[in-house]
Design an enzyme around this catalytic site. Structure first.
Site, PDB file in Angstrom:
ATOM      1  N   GLU A 135       0.826  -1.204   0.000  1.00 40.62           N
ATOM      2  CA  GLU A 135       0.000   0.000   0.000  1.00 40.62           C
ATOM      3  C   GLU A 135       0.867   1.263   0.000  1.00 40.62           C
ATOM      4  OE1 GLU A 135      -3.009  -0.147  -0.598  1.00 40.62           O
ATOM      5  OE2 GLU A 135      -3.551  -2.221  -0.086  1.00 40.62           O
ATOM      6  N   HIS A 177      -1.323  -5.753   1.851  1.00 40.34           N
ATOM      7  CA  HIS A 177      -2.514  -6.613   1.793  1.00 40.34           C
ATOM      8  C   HIS A 177      -2.165  -7.936   1.118  1.00 40.34           C
ATOM      9  CE1 HIS A 177      -5.772  -3.468   2.616  1.00 40.34           C
ATOM     10  NE2 HIS A 177      -6.165  -4.530   3.294  1.00 40.34           N
TER      11      HIS A 177
HETATM   12  N1  PCA Z   1      -8.578  -6.944   6.255  1.00 41.39           N
HETATM   13  C1  PCA Z   1      -9.527  -5.869   6.478  1.00 41.39           C
HETATM   14  C2  PCA Z   1      -9.465  -5.610   7.958  1.00 41.39           C
HETATM   15  C3  PCA Z   1      -8.750  -6.762   8.549  1.00 41.39           C
HETATM   16  C4  PCA Z   1      -8.153  -7.478   7.423  1.00 41.39           C
HETATM   17  O1  PCA Z   1      -7.399  -8.439   7.498  1.00 41.39           O
HETATM   18  C5  PCA Z   1      -9.275  -4.639   5.621  1.00 41.39           C
HETATM   19  O2  PCA Z   1      -8.737  -4.780   4.513  1.00 41.39           O
HETATM   20  O3  PCA Z   1      -9.595  -3.533   6.042  1.00 41.39           O
END
Ligand code: PCA
Length: 205
Positions: free
Chosen positions: A73, A160
């Protein structure tokens, strides 16, 4: 020697597991901490983990179901818009992460170098320009704010990860083995140790 803290999240949204934490515990030499998927508690838990472990690098990770690759990110925004309730049943909307904070932070980690390091392992990766508006973005923003206002020497950012295969029932939904995610996190930790992105600038597709 760098001290590395890797955070993942607890399961949320009815999922049986969260691949972010399952992979975090597999990163060699790093301390793994599980953050609650609760708006009211996540940033306090992150702060406590940083105070307890005194890391030089913090890599926060979360599940992004539906994404096919590891995404680093670049941006965290000062806005919460919960699409679903968090694990405490709260569903805040239209509120800032930090009242009075800047609208956004850009990651201070070398995100392109991190993406290249993951791809060099043969694992798909990309820069992402949105961490969403749920708890992950809250943690990405809160970490960036902590670094900007209190801990200028701390390096940190947010990544992510896709669903794990066992979370995916339809054949056309993307997933990634947890051991592969852990290899990617390990490569990114190593790449993050460079102060800046020393590789030539330019677009990364
Ligand atoms: N993904 C969510 C919150 C916790 C997670 O593992 C998100 O992308 O906000």
């Amino acid at each position: 020697m760098s001290r590395v803290l890797v955070t993942g999240f607890e399961p949320f949204g009815g999922e049986p597991a969260n691949p972010s934490y399952d992979a975090a515990v597999l990163v060699p030499g790093a301390t793994a901490v599980e953050l609650p998927c609760v708006f009211a508690d996540a940033l306090a838990a992150l702060r406590e983990a940083i105070e307890r472990h005194d890391p030089t690098l913090v890599l926060c990770t979360g599940q992004a179901g539906g994404r096919a690759s590891i995404t680093v990110e670049k941006v965290a925004i000062n806005l919460i818009e919960a699409r679903i309730p968090d694990n405490a049943g709260a569903q805040p909307s239209g509120v800032p992460v930090v009242a009075g904070g800047p609208d956004a932070y850009l990651s201070t980690l070398p995100v392109k170098a991190m993406v290249r390091a993951v791809r060099a392992e043969g694992i798909p990766a990309a820069v992402s320009y949105t961490a969403g508006t749920f708890v992950c973005n809250q943690v990405a923003y809160g970490l960036a704010h902590l670094i900007a206002t209190e801990r200028p020497d701390l390096r940190g950012g947010f990544v992510h990860v896709p669903y794990a295969p066992h979370q995916v029932t339809a054949a056309d939904r993307p997933s990634m083995e947890t051991t592969t995610v852990a290899r990617a996190l390990t490569a990114m930790v190593k790449a993050s140790d460079s102060v800046e992105d020393h590789l030539p600038e330019g677009t990364i597709q």
